[in-house]
Scaffold this motif. Sequence first.
Motif, PDB file in Angstrom:
ATOM      1  N   TYR A 178       0.827  -1.196   0.000  1.00  0.00           N
ATOM      2  CA  TYR A 178       0.000   0.000   0.000  1.00  0.00           C
ATOM      3  C   TYR A 178       0.868   1.254   0.000  1.00  0.00           C
ATOM      4  N   ASN A 179       1.933   1.227   0.783  1.00  0.00           N
ATOM      5  CA  ASN A 179       2.856   2.365   0.796  1.00  0.00           C
ATOM      6  C   ASN A 179       3.499   2.556  -0.577  1.00  0.00           C
ATOM      7  N   ASN A 180       3.825   1.447  -1.232  1.00  0.00           N
ATOM      8  CA  ASN A 180       4.409   1.528  -2.564  1.00  0.00           C
ATOM      9  C   ASN A 180       3.400   2.120  -3.551  1.00  0.00           C
ATOM     10  N   PHE A 181       2.148   1.673  -3.426  1.00  0.00           N
ATOM     11  CA  PHE A 181       1.082   2.195  -4.274  1.00  0.00           C
ATOM     12  C   PHE A 181       0.911   3.701  -4.073  1.00  0.00           C
ATOM     13  N   MET A 182       0.938   4.136  -2.823  1.00  0.00           N
ATOM     14  CA  MET A 182       0.796   5.561  -2.519  1.00  0.00           C
ATOM     15  C   MET A 182       1.968   6.352  -3.100  1.00  0.00           C
ATOM     16  N   TYR A 183       3.165   5.792  -3.021  1.00  0.00           N
ATOM     17  CA  TYR A 183       4.352   6.458  -3.566  1.00  0.00           C
ATOM     18  C   TYR A 183       4.232   6.619  -5.084  1.00  0.00           C
ATOM     19  N   ILE A 184       3.810   5.534  -5.747  1.00  0.00           N
ATOM     20  CA  ILE A 184       3.642   5.586  -7.201  1.00  0.00           C
ATOM     21  C   ILE A 184       2.587   6.621  -7.574  1.00  0.00           C
ATOM     22  N   SER A 185       1.500   6.681  -6.815  1.00  0.00           N
ATOM     23  CA  SER A 185       0.429   7.644  -7.090  1.00  0.00           C
ATOM     24  C   SER A 185       0.937   9.078  -6.964  1.00  0.00           C
ATOM     25  N   GLN A 186       1.767   9.310  -5.926  1.00  0.00           N
ATOM     26  CA  GLN A 186       2.330  10.655  -5.742  1.00  0.00           C
ATOM     27  C   GLN A 186       3.262  11.013  -6.893  1.00  0.00           C
ATOM     28  N   CYS A 187       4.060  10.046  -7.341  1.00  0.00           N
ATOM     29  CA  CYS A 187       4.961  10.283  -8.476  1.00  0.00           C
ATOM     30  C   CYS A 187       4.161  10.603  -9.738  1.00  0.00           C
ATOM     31  N   TYR A 188       3.118   9.834  -9.953  1.00  0.00           N
ATOM     32  CA  TYR A 188       2.274  10.043 -11.136  1.00  0.00           C
ATOM     33  C   TYR A 188       1.678  11.451 -11.106  1.00  0.00           C
ATOM     34  N   GLN A 189       1.172  11.860  -9.947  1.00  0.00           N
ATOM     35  CA  GLN A 189       0.544  13.183  -9.847  1.00  0.00           C
ATOM     36  C   GLN A 189       1.563  14.290 -10.067  1.00  0.00           C
ATOM     37  N   ALA A 190       2.781  14.111  -9.517  1.00  0.00           N
ATOM     38  CA  ALA A 190       3.821  15.123  -9.687  1.00  0.00           C
ATOM     39  C   ALA A 190       4.213  15.253 -11.156  1.00  0.00           C
ATOM     40  N   LEU A 191       4.352  14.122 -11.838  1.00  0.00           N
ATOM     41  CA  LEU A 191       4.682  14.146 -13.263  1.00  0.00           C
ATOM     42  C   LEU A 191       3.553  14.771 -14.073  1.00  0.00           C
ATOM     43  N   ASN A 192       2.324  14.404 -13.740  1.00  0.00           N
ATOM     44  CA  ASN A 192       1.165  14.947 -14.455  1.00  0.00           C
ATOM     45  C   ASN A 192       1.092  16.465 -14.298  1.00  0.00           C
ATOM     46  N   ASP A 193       1.366  16.946 -13.079  1.00  0.00           N
ATOM     47  CA  ASP A 193       1.357  18.392 -12.849  1.00  0.00           C
ATOM     48  C   ASP A 193       2.465  19.070 -13.653  1.00  0.00           C
ATOM     49  N   TYR A 194       3.635  18.437 -13.715  1.00  0.00           N
ATOM     50  CA  TYR A 194       4.773  19.023 -14.421  1.00  0.00           C
ATOM     51  C   TYR A 194       4.516  19.119 -15.928  1.00  0.00           C
TER      52      TYR A 194
END
Length: 209
Positions: A32-48
Amino acid sequence: EIGQLRQDSIDMMGYDAYIDQISQFGFSDATYNNFMYISQCYQALNDYYFGENGVSVPSDEELMQYFKDNYLSAKHILICLNDPLTGEQLRTDEEARAEAQAILDRINAGEDFDTLMNEFSEDTGLAGNPDGYIFTEGEMVDEFYQGAVALAEGEVSDLVKSDYGYHIIKREPLDYEGQFENYKSMLTSLVAGTMDDLLTQWMEEADVQ
Protein backbone atom coordinates in the motif's frame (compact mmCIF):
# COMPACT_ATOMS: atom_id res chain seq x y z
CA GLU A 1 4.16 12.97 3.22
CA ILE A 2 3.21 9.37 2.41
CA GLY A 3 4.37 8.26 5.85
CA GLN A 4 2.24 10.96 7.41
CA LEU A 5 -0.83 9.88 5.45
CA ARG A 6 -0.27 6.31 6.66
CA GLN A 7 0.17 7.45 10.24
CA ASP A 8 -2.93 9.65 10.09
CA SER A 9 -4.97 6.62 8.96
CA ILE A 10 -3.56 4.47 11.77
CA ASP A 11 -4.16 7.20 14.37
CA MET A 12 -7.75 7.61 13.21
CA MET A 13 -8.80 3.95 13.03
CA GLY A 14 -6.13 1.92 14.79
CA TYR A 15 -3.47 -0.27 13.19
CA ASP A 16 -5.57 -3.45 12.98
CA ALA A 17 -8.50 -1.64 11.35
CA TYR A 18 -6.12 0.09 8.94
CA ILE A 19 -4.61 -3.25 7.90
CA ASP A 20 -8.08 -4.78 7.60
CA GLN A 21 -9.26 -1.94 5.38
CA ILE A 22 -6.34 -1.98 2.93
CA SER A 23 -6.39 -5.79 2.81
CA GLN A 24 -9.89 -5.58 1.35
CA PHE A 25 -8.24 -4.02 -1.71
CA GLY A 26 -5.48 -6.63 -1.86
CA PHE A 27 -2.79 -4.51 -0.17
CA SER A 28 -0.34 -5.29 2.59
CA ASP A 29 1.18 -2.40 4.54
CA ALA A 30 4.28 -2.44 2.31
CA THR A 31 2.45 -2.73 -1.01
CA TYR A 32 0.00 0.00 0.00
CA ASN A 33 2.86 2.37 0.80
CA ASN A 34 4.41 1.53 -2.56
CA PHE A 35 1.08 2.20 -4.27
CA MET A 36 0.80 5.56 -2.52
CA TYR A 37 4.35 6.46 -3.57
CA ILE A 38 3.64 5.59 -7.20
CA SER A 39 0.43 7.64 -7.09
CA GLN A 40 2.33 10.65 -5.74
CA CYS A 41 4.96 10.28 -8.48
CA TYR A 42 2.27 10.04 -11.14
CA GLN A 43 0.54 13.18 -9.85
CA ALA A 44 3.82 15.12 -9.69
CA LEU A 45 4.68 14.15 -13.26
CA ASN A 46 1.17 14.95 -14.45
CA ASP A 47 1.36 18.39 -12.85
CA TYR A 48 4.77 19.02 -14.42
CA TYR A 49 3.78 18.01 -17.93
CA PHE A 50 0.03 18.69 -18.08
CA GLY A 51 -0.85 20.92 -15.14
CA GLU A 52 -1.34 24.66 -15.34
CA ASN A 53 1.51 26.02 -17.48
CA GLY A 54 2.79 22.45 -17.85
CA VAL A 55 5.68 21.92 -20.25
CA SER A 56 3.54 19.82 -22.62
CA VAL A 57 0.40 21.97 -22.58
CA PRO A 58 -0.24 23.52 -26.01
CA SER A 59 -1.03 27.20 -26.33
CA ASP A 60 -4.62 28.33 -26.74
CA GLU A 61 -3.72 29.37 -30.28
CA GLU A 62 -2.56 25.84 -31.15
CA LEU A 63 -5.68 24.34 -29.61
CA MET A 64 -7.98 26.75 -31.44
CA GLN A 65 -6.29 25.97 -34.74
CA TYR A 66 -6.75 22.24 -34.14
CA PHE A 67 -10.39 22.87 -33.20
CA LYS A 68 -11.05 24.79 -36.41
CA ASP A 69 -9.17 22.31 -38.57
CA ASN A 70 -10.88 19.18 -37.24
CA TYR A 71 -14.33 19.96 -35.84
CA LEU A 72 -17.58 20.89 -37.50
CA SER A 73 -21.25 21.19 -36.65
CA ALA A 74 -24.28 19.70 -38.37
CA LYS A 75 -27.87 18.70 -37.72
CA HIS A 76 -29.89 16.11 -39.56
CA ILE A 77 -33.26 14.58 -40.22
CA LEU A 78 -33.10 10.80 -39.82
CA ILE A 79 -35.64 8.36 -41.16
CA CYS A 80 -34.86 5.01 -39.56
CA LEU A 81 -35.04 1.55 -41.04
CA ASN A 82 -35.29 -0.07 -37.60
CA ASP A 83 -36.49 1.03 -34.20
CA PRO A 84 -33.37 2.40 -32.41
CA LEU A 85 -34.48 0.89 -29.09
CA THR A 86 -35.85 -2.52 -30.06
CA GLY A 87 -34.21 -3.17 -33.42
CA GLU A 88 -37.62 -4.00 -34.88
CA GLN A 89 -37.93 -3.15 -38.58
CA LEU A 90 -40.02 -0.03 -39.05
CA ARG A 91 -40.02 0.17 -42.83
CA THR A 92 -38.24 -1.23 -45.84
CA ASP A 93 -35.28 0.51 -47.41
CA GLU A 94 -37.48 1.63 -50.27
CA GLU A 95 -40.11 3.04 -47.90
CA ALA A 96 -37.50 4.87 -45.81
CA ARG A 97 -35.92 6.38 -48.88
CA ALA A 98 -39.31 7.53 -50.20
CA GLU A 99 -40.21 9.18 -46.87
CA ALA A 100 -36.85 10.92 -46.66
CA GLN A 101 -37.08 12.08 -50.27
CA ALA A 102 -40.53 13.58 -49.65
CA ILE A 103 -39.07 15.61 -46.73
CA LEU A 104 -36.05 16.66 -48.81
CA ASP A 105 -38.39 17.82 -51.58
CA ARG A 106 -40.20 20.05 -49.08
CA ILE A 107 -36.88 21.53 -47.88
CA ASN A 108 -35.80 22.17 -51.46
CA ALA A 109 -39.15 23.86 -52.04
CA GLY A 110 -38.34 26.34 -49.26
CA GLU A 111 -39.83 24.84 -46.09
CA ASP A 112 -37.92 25.35 -42.84
CA PHE A 113 -35.36 22.64 -42.07
CA ASP A 114 -35.71 22.88 -38.27
CA THR A 115 -39.49 22.69 -38.41
CA LEU A 116 -39.37 19.52 -40.52
CA MET A 117 -36.55 18.11 -38.37
CA ASN A 118 -38.57 18.52 -35.19
CA GLU A 119 -41.62 16.99 -36.83
CA PHE A 120 -40.10 14.02 -38.65
CA SER A 121 -36.58 13.17 -37.45
CA GLU A 122 -36.30 9.85 -35.64
CA ASP A 123 -32.87 10.60 -34.16
CA THR A 124 -33.02 9.67 -30.46
CA GLY A 125 -30.35 12.29 -29.75
CA LEU A 126 -32.40 15.18 -31.12
CA ALA A 127 -33.87 16.24 -27.77
CA GLY A 128 -30.39 16.59 -26.27
CA ASN A 129 -28.89 18.23 -29.34
CA PRO A 130 -31.56 20.54 -30.79
CA ASP A 131 -28.91 22.80 -32.33
CA GLY A 132 -27.04 19.91 -33.91
CA TYR A 133 -23.86 18.03 -33.14
CA ILE A 134 -20.28 19.21 -32.81
CA PHE A 135 -17.95 16.42 -33.88
CA THR A 136 -14.80 15.29 -35.62
CA GLU A 137 -13.97 12.32 -37.79
CA GLY A 138 -14.63 9.02 -36.05
CA GLU A 139 -17.22 10.32 -33.59
CA MET A 140 -20.23 9.80 -35.86
CA VAL A 141 -20.94 7.08 -38.38
CA ASP A 142 -18.62 7.65 -41.33
CA GLU A 143 -21.42 8.28 -43.82
CA PHE A 144 -22.72 11.10 -41.63
CA TYR A 145 -19.26 12.64 -41.22
CA GLN A 146 -18.44 12.43 -44.91
CA GLY A 147 -21.83 13.84 -45.84
CA ALA A 148 -21.43 16.78 -43.46
CA VAL A 149 -17.82 17.66 -44.21
CA ALA A 150 -18.62 17.92 -47.92
CA LEU A 151 -21.17 20.69 -47.30
CA ALA A 152 -20.71 24.43 -47.07
CA GLU A 153 -22.19 26.13 -43.98
CA GLY A 154 -25.95 26.40 -44.38
CA GLU A 155 -26.04 23.83 -47.18
CA VAL A 156 -28.35 20.81 -47.09
CA SER A 157 -27.27 17.42 -48.41
CA ASP A 158 -28.99 15.00 -50.71
CA LEU A 159 -30.09 11.75 -49.07
CA VAL A 160 -27.26 10.05 -47.18
CA LYS A 161 -27.64 6.33 -46.43
CA SER A 162 -26.15 4.69 -43.34
CA ASP A 163 -26.92 1.57 -41.34
CA TYR A 164 -29.41 3.67 -39.36
CA GLY A 165 -31.43 4.74 -42.36
CA TYR A 166 -31.57 7.89 -44.48
CA HIS A 167 -30.15 11.21 -43.34
CA ILE A 168 -30.77 14.72 -44.61
CA ILE A 169 -27.84 16.73 -43.25
CA LYS A 170 -27.51 20.46 -42.80
CA ARG A 171 -24.05 21.90 -42.10
CA GLU A 172 -24.19 24.53 -39.37
CA PRO A 173 -21.72 27.31 -38.49
CA LEU A 174 -19.66 26.40 -35.42
CA ASP A 175 -19.04 29.09 -32.81
CA TYR A 176 -15.44 28.07 -32.16
CA GLU A 177 -14.73 30.96 -29.78
CA GLY A 178 -17.91 30.38 -27.80
CA GLN A 179 -17.39 26.63 -27.56
CA PHE A 180 -13.63 26.68 -26.95
CA GLU A 181 -13.68 26.42 -23.14
CA ASN A 182 -16.11 23.50 -23.30
CA TYR A 183 -13.70 21.57 -25.53
CA LYS A 184 -10.34 22.84 -24.26
CA SER A 185 -9.55 19.90 -21.98
CA MET A 186 -10.39 17.35 -24.66
CA LEU A 187 -8.47 19.30 -27.30
CA THR A 188 -5.43 19.39 -25.04
CA SER A 189 -5.50 15.60 -24.70
CA LEU A 190 -5.89 15.18 -28.45
CA VAL A 191 -3.06 17.57 -29.32
CA ALA A 192 -0.56 16.84 -26.53
CA GLY A 193 -1.60 13.40 -25.35
CA THR A 194 -2.00 12.44 -21.70
CA MET A 195 0.28 11.32 -18.87
CA ASP A 196 -0.74 7.73 -19.63
CA ASP A 197 0.34 8.21 -23.26
CA LEU A 198 3.68 9.57 -22.07
CA LEU A 199 4.22 6.64 -19.69
CA THR A 200 3.44 4.20 -22.49
CA GLN A 201 5.98 5.98 -24.70
CA TRP A 202 8.63 5.84 -21.97
CA MET A 203 8.04 2.13 -21.40
CA GLU A 204 8.30 1.41 -25.10
CA GLU A 205 11.54 3.42 -25.32
CA ALA A 206 13.10 1.95 -22.18
CA ASP A 207 15.81 -0.63 -22.87
CA VAL A 208 15.09 -2.88 -19.92
CA GLN A 209 17.55 -5.76 -19.57
